[in-house]
Design an enzyme around this catalytic site. Structure first.
Site, PDB file in Angstrom:
ATOM      1  CG  ASP A  73      39.427  37.870  41.731  1.00 14.33           C
ATOM      2  OD1 ASP A  73      38.948  37.222  42.672  1.00 14.33           O
ATOM      3  OD2 ASP A  73      38.837  38.070  40.662  1.00 14.33           O
ATOM      4  CG  ASP A 117      43.738  42.397  43.898  1.00 20.99           C
ATOM      5  OD1 ASP A 117      42.608  42.717  43.498  1.00 20.99           O
ATOM      6  OD2 ASP A 117      44.388  41.426  43.437  1.00 20.99           O
ATOM      7  CG  ASP A 144      47.153  39.479  41.392  1.00 17.61           C
ATOM      8  OD1 ASP A 144      46.381  40.452  41.518  1.00 17.61           O
ATOM      9  OD2 ASP A 144      46.885  38.495  40.699  1.00 17.61           O
TER      10      ASP A 144
HETATM   11 MG    MG Z   1      44.164  40.539  41.364  1.00 22.04          MG
END
Ligand code: MG
Length: 274
Positions: free
Chosen positions: A8, A6, A209
């Site tokens: 961000d 990922d 996350d």
């Molecule tokens: Mg993220």
């Protein structure tokens, strides 16, 4: 080995969008010739910017699995794709954005909850919500298969209404997302399948996350979760075989990847001796 990540809040710092803290791990992957595959809710334009900063030449996945972009000539094997565009062969599991925007409007009408899609936001509102500069914010609006949005009310009611209409809801580091059939996990499955045509025994590692990373983390052999800003793990992301990284965002990416490969090499060298 393939590494899916990922952006961000994972490879990129939640606030500064810097990947500096992950540089030692990135160099290790490069040294080992391990493809780093970006798998994000971001757009093709945004990803291309980071690919050039990272010197990354590998396939990538945009808009939560909406589009899979494979550089022409990357694979020797033949595979099915939907279209060719700007040097890529593109596989499109995603639903067209126009359709998703219409559904978002009807969900807002039927629930009476105010929803604000990124297409209804001005450039300065997007900059305010994301901390992006003007050029990056503009790239974030160039979407094909997704509509990130904010909810001003009961999130669960919105999610239920979307599912009732046959669409999926997921949450990233900043925005909610409405999706069709696609997710980050399906993209991992498709892309790993193409790699396996050439390297049948390939293994996969994934780093994320947030809940929108969960389908990706469920799909890979080695799932890793990094800490969010403030040091906590997202409570909506738990898997039994998951490695919990020691660090937030890119620092977590760095330490989890470095530790993993130290252990992985010890394990494979022992196996080779046996
Ligand atoms: Mg993220």
């Amino acid at each position: 080995m393939l590494v899916f990540t990922d952006l961000d809040g994972t490879l990129l710092d939640h606030d500064t969008y810097s990947f500096d803290a992950a540089l030692p791990a990135l160099r290790l992957l490069e040294k080992k010739n391990i493809p780093l595959i970006i798998n994000t809710s971001k757009t093709r334009g945004e990803i291309e910017m980071y690919r050039s900063l990272l010197g990354n030449r590998h396939p990538f996945v945009s808009e939560n699995g909406g589009g899979i972009f494979i550089p022409e000539g990357y694979f020797r094997s033949k595979f099915r794709y939907d279209r060719a565009s700007g040097g890529y062969l593109v596989i499109e599991p995603g639903t067209p954005r126009e359709e998703l925007r219409d559904v978002l409007k009807s969900v807002a009408d039927e629930t009476g909850i105010r929803l604000k899609g990124i297409s209804d936001m001005s450039l300065s509102e997007i900059m305010e919500a994301t901390g992006l500069d003007e050029d990056s914010a503009r790239l974030a609006t160039e979407r094909s298969y997704s509509e990130p949005f904010l909810i001003y009310g009961d999130e669960e009611k919105v999610r239920r209404k979307m599912v009732e209409k046959g669409y999926n809801h997921t949450r990233g580091s900043r925005f909610h997302h409405i999706l069709g059939e696609n997710d980050k996990g399906k993209a991992v499955r498709i892309l790993s399948g193409i790699y396996r045509l050439e390297s049948p025994s390939i293994e996969t590692l994934g780093v994320g996350d947030s809940p929108n990373d969960l389908p990706m983390l469920m799909e890979v052999d080695f799932p890793m979760l990094v800490r969010k800003r403030g040091g906590t793990f997202d409570s909506g992301c738990r898997l039994e075989n998951m490695t919990l990284a020691d660090g937030e965002g890119p620092a977590g990416f760095n330490s989890a990847i470095l530790k993993f490969f130290i252990r992985y090499e010890e394990k494979t060298s022992t196996e080779n001796r046996i």
